[in-house]
Design a protein around this motif. Structure first.
Motif, PDB file in Angstrom:
ATOM      1  N   GLY A  59       1.016  -1.124   0.003  1.00 57.27           N
ATOM      2  CA  GLY A  59       0.115  -0.270   0.051  1.00 57.27           C
ATOM      3  C   GLY A  59       0.927   1.470   0.391  1.00 57.27           C
ATOM      4  O   GLY A  59       0.413   1.694   0.542  1.00 57.27           O
ATOM      5  N   LEU A  60       2.540   1.199   0.315  1.00 56.60           N
ATOM      6  CA  LEU A  60       2.781   2.726  -0.139  1.00 56.60           C
ATOM      7  C   LEU A  60       2.718   3.767  -1.206  1.00 56.60           C
ATOM      8  O   LEU A  60       2.490   4.597  -0.665  1.00 56.60           O
ATOM      9  CB  LEU A  60       4.593   1.817  -0.356  1.00 56.60           C
ATOM     10  N   MET A  61       2.378   2.334  -2.022  1.00 58.46           N
ATOM     11  CA  MET A  61       2.621   3.728  -3.321  1.00 58.46           C
ATOM     12  C   MET A  61       0.866   3.865  -2.985  1.00 58.46           C
ATOM     13  O   MET A  61       0.988   5.804  -3.490  1.00 58.46           O
ATOM     14  CB  MET A  61       2.204   3.202  -4.792  1.00 58.46           C
ATOM     15  N   THR A  62       0.060   3.785  -3.277  1.00 59.43           N
ATOM     16  CA  THR A  62      -1.649   4.518  -3.222  1.00 59.43           C
ATOM     17  C   THR A  62      -1.165   5.641  -1.460  1.00 59.43           C
ATOM     18  O   THR A  62      -2.208   6.654  -2.165  1.00 59.43           O
ATOM     19  CB  THR A  62      -2.391   3.140  -2.380  1.00 59.43           C
ATOM     20  N   LYS A  63      -0.734   5.480  -0.387  1.00 56.95           N
ATOM     21  CA  LYS A  63      -0.578   6.268   1.012  1.00 56.95           C
ATOM     22  C   LYS A  63       0.049   7.015   0.085  1.00 56.95           C
ATOM     23  O   LYS A  63       0.003   8.623   0.427  1.00 56.95           O
ATOM     24  CB  LYS A  63       0.066   5.863   1.676  1.00 56.95           C
ATOM     25  N   SER A  64       1.330   6.911  -0.869  1.00 58.62           N
ATOM     26  CA  SER A  64       1.898   8.584  -0.989  1.00 58.62           C
ATOM     27  C   SER A  64       1.231   8.572  -2.830  1.00 58.62           C
ATOM     28  O   SER A  64       1.282  10.441  -2.143  1.00 58.62           O
ATOM     29  CB  SER A  64       3.347   7.348  -1.856  1.00 58.62           C
ATOM     30  N   CYS A  65       0.657   8.414  -3.385  1.00 58.05           N
ATOM     31  CA  CYS A  65       0.336   9.019  -4.461  1.00 58.05           C
ATOM     32  C   CYS A  65      -1.196  10.041  -3.146  1.00 58.05           C
ATOM     33  O   CYS A  65      -1.408  10.929  -3.667  1.00 58.05           O
ATOM     34  CB  CYS A  65      -1.118   8.163  -5.392  1.00 58.05           C
ATOM     35  N   LYS A  66      -1.951   9.278  -2.661  1.00 56.90           N
ATOM     36  CA  LYS A  66      -2.647  10.211  -2.410  1.00 56.90           C
ATOM     37  C   LYS A  66      -2.299  11.322  -0.959  1.00 56.90           C
ATOM     38  O   LYS A  66      -2.492  12.539  -1.123  1.00 56.90           O
ATOM     39  CB  LYS A  66      -3.792   9.260  -0.460  1.00 56.90           C
ATOM     40  N   ALA A  67      -1.406  10.847  -0.707  1.00 57.66           N
ATOM     41  CA  ALA A  67      -0.364  12.437   0.289  1.00 57.66           C
ATOM     42  C   ALA A  67      -0.391  13.580  -1.695  1.00 57.66           C
ATOM     43  O   ALA A  67      -0.349  14.771  -0.860  1.00 57.66           O
ATOM     44  CB  ALA A  67       1.175  11.543   0.787  1.00 57.66           C
ATOM     45  N   PHE A  68       0.245  12.934  -2.037  1.00 59.22           N
ATOM     46  CA  PHE A  68       0.759  14.069  -3.388  1.00 59.22           C
ATOM     47  C   PHE A  68      -0.514  14.565  -3.625  1.00 59.22           C
ATOM     48  O   PHE A  68      -0.649  15.872  -4.034  1.00 59.22           O
ATOM     49  CB  PHE A  68       1.230  13.408  -4.519  1.00 59.22           C
ATOM     50  N   ILE A  69      -1.756  13.477  -3.720  1.00 57.05           N
ATOM     51  CA  ILE A  69      -3.007  14.488  -4.287  1.00 57.05           C
ATOM     52  C   ILE A  69      -3.482  15.402  -3.021  1.00 57.05           C
ATOM     53  O   ILE A  69      -3.628  16.571  -4.219  1.00 57.05           O
ATOM     54  CB  ILE A  69      -4.166  13.476  -4.709  1.00 57.05           C
ATOM     55  N   GLU A  70      -3.353  15.708  -1.961  1.00 59.25           N
ATOM     56  CA  GLU A  70      -4.088  16.200  -1.504  1.00 59.25           C
ATOM     57  C   GLU A  70      -3.282  17.384  -0.837  1.00 59.25           C
ATOM     58  O   GLU A  70      -3.797  18.394  -1.549  1.00 59.25           O
ATOM     59  CB  GLU A  70      -4.068  15.288   0.330  1.00 59.25           C
ATOM     60  N   TYR A  71      -1.682  17.296  -1.038  1.00 62.65           N
ATOM     61  CA  TYR A  71      -0.708  17.945  -1.067  1.00 62.65           C
ATOM     62  C   TYR A  71      -1.159  19.440  -2.977  1.00 62.65           C
ATOM     63  O   TYR A  71      -1.308  20.532  -2.853  1.00 62.65           O
ATOM     64  CB  TYR A  71       0.876  17.526  -1.321  1.00 62.65           C
ATOM     65  N   ALA A  72      -1.127  18.076  -3.922  1.00 60.34           N
ATOM     66  CA  ALA A  72      -1.813  19.460  -4.688  1.00 60.34           C
ATOM     67  C   ALA A  72      -3.339  20.081  -4.522  1.00 60.34           C
ATOM     68  O   ALA A  72      -3.020  21.358  -5.049  1.00 60.34           O
ATOM     69  CB  ALA A  72      -2.244  18.721  -5.908  1.00 60.34           C
ATOM     70  N   PHE A  73      -4.105  19.436  -4.007  1.00 60.42           N
ATOM     71  CA  PHE A  73      -5.171  20.271  -3.771  1.00 60.42           C
ATOM     72  C   PHE A  73      -5.595  21.843  -3.327  1.00 60.42           C
ATOM     73  O   PHE A  73      -5.664  22.210  -3.387  1.00 60.42           O
ATOM     74  CB  PHE A  73      -6.380  18.912  -3.766  1.00 60.42           C
ATOM     75  N   ALA A  74      -4.754  20.620  -1.623  1.00 61.75           N
ATOM     76  CA  ALA A  74      -5.121  21.786  -0.808  1.00 61.75           C
ATOM     77  C   ALA A  74      -3.930  22.740  -0.658  1.00 61.75           C
ATOM     78  O   ALA A  74      -4.402  23.722  -0.369  1.00 61.75           O
ATOM     79  CB  ALA A  74      -5.000  20.961   0.314  1.00 61.75           C
ATOM     80  N   GLU A  75      -2.005  22.384  -1.016  1.00 64.76           N
ATOM     81  CA  GLU A  75      -1.384  23.413  -0.925  1.00 64.76           C
ATOM     82  C   GLU A  75      -1.953  24.315  -1.599  1.00 64.76           C
ATOM     83  O   GLU A  75      -1.444  25.309  -1.459  1.00 64.76           O
ATOM     84  CB  GLU A  75      -0.518  23.127  -0.104  1.00 64.76           C
ATOM     85  N   LEU A  76      -0.815  23.008  -3.014  1.00 62.69           N
ATOM     86  CA  LEU A  76      -0.455  24.527  -3.938  1.00 62.69           C
ATOM     87  C   LEU A  76      -2.192  24.875  -5.449  1.00 62.69           C
ATOM     88  O   LEU A  76      -1.596  25.456  -5.956  1.00 62.69           O
ATOM     89  CB  LEU A  76       0.041  23.223  -5.143  1.00 62.69           C
ATOM     90  N   LYS A  77      -3.635  24.100  -4.493  1.00 61.00           N
ATOM     91  CA  LYS A  77      -4.501  24.976  -5.102  1.00 61.00           C
ATOM     92  C   LYS A  77      -4.901  24.806  -6.814  1.00 61.00           C
ATOM     93  O   LYS A  77      -5.697  25.003  -6.932  1.00 61.00           O
ATOM     94  CB  LYS A  77      -4.510  26.101  -4.943  1.00 61.00           C
TER      95      LYS A  77
END
Length: 183
Positions: free
Chosen positions: A107-125
């Motif tokens: 599950g490492l990649m799914t969890k890592s992708c989820k973190a990157f997606i959250e960063y893209a939407f929440a932080e980078l807008k």
């Protein structure tokens, strides 16, 4: 720079020059496995090639044009994930990733992708995140499918992979459709 704790044993952190040997060793140990789907493997012939890649990622980050991170599992580098670049005018990016074979299925990649997606939407807008996978790379394709991406199409013969062209499946996710699902 950052370090993101995905969970107790999983961390994402920027690649630094001091990680060169570890990343090169991971690449060497997984050369034939990675070569199935990644076109850069044969061009990575020495630790100096990894060092150049790491320097490129640091320049990319400094230019505000993307982010690459090592995926660390139990204190060891397990793979890499990153934004290929950021289109600020359209607020879009795409994610690329790879893991060493022994780190698959945790599950490492799914969890890592989820973190990157959250960063893209929440932080980078950003508004849109895309992932492209070789059509027959079912392990890689399962990541965007698990995370709620929409399959948008197939790009025929999109990538030369050593001795053949491979089709790419294009997946897209919009910020308004992101539900921060549990994985």
């Amino acid at each position: 720079m950052f370090e993101f704790v995905v969970e107790d044993e999983v961390r994402l952190k920027p690649l630094e020059i001091l990680h060169t040997e570890q990343l090169y060793t991971l690449t060497e140990l997984n050369r034939s496995y990675l070569k199935q789907w990644l076109p850069w493997v044969d061009g990575t012939k020495s630790a100096d090639d990894i060092k150049s890649f790491i320097q490129m990622t640091r320049n990319q980050f400094a230019a505000n044009n993307g982010l690459q991170a090592g995926i660390w599992y139990q204190g060891k580098i397990a793979g890499v994930i990153g934004f290929h670049g950021i289109n600020w005018a359209n607020k879009t990016t795409s994610i690329g990733y790879w893991l060493g074979e022994r780190y698959q299925g945790k599950g490492l990649m799914t969890k890592s992708c989820k973190a990157f997606i959250e960063y893209a939407f929440a932080e980078l807008k950003l508004n849109r995140v895309e992932i492209r996978c070789a059509e027959k790379n079912f392990k890689s394709r399962s990541i965007p499918e698990r995370l709620g991406f929409a399959q948008e199409g197939i790009l025929r013969e999109a990538e030369w992979l050593y001795d053949r062209y491979v089709d790419h499946v294009v997946y897209g996710l919009l910020a308004r459709k992101w539900d921060k699902r549990e994985v």
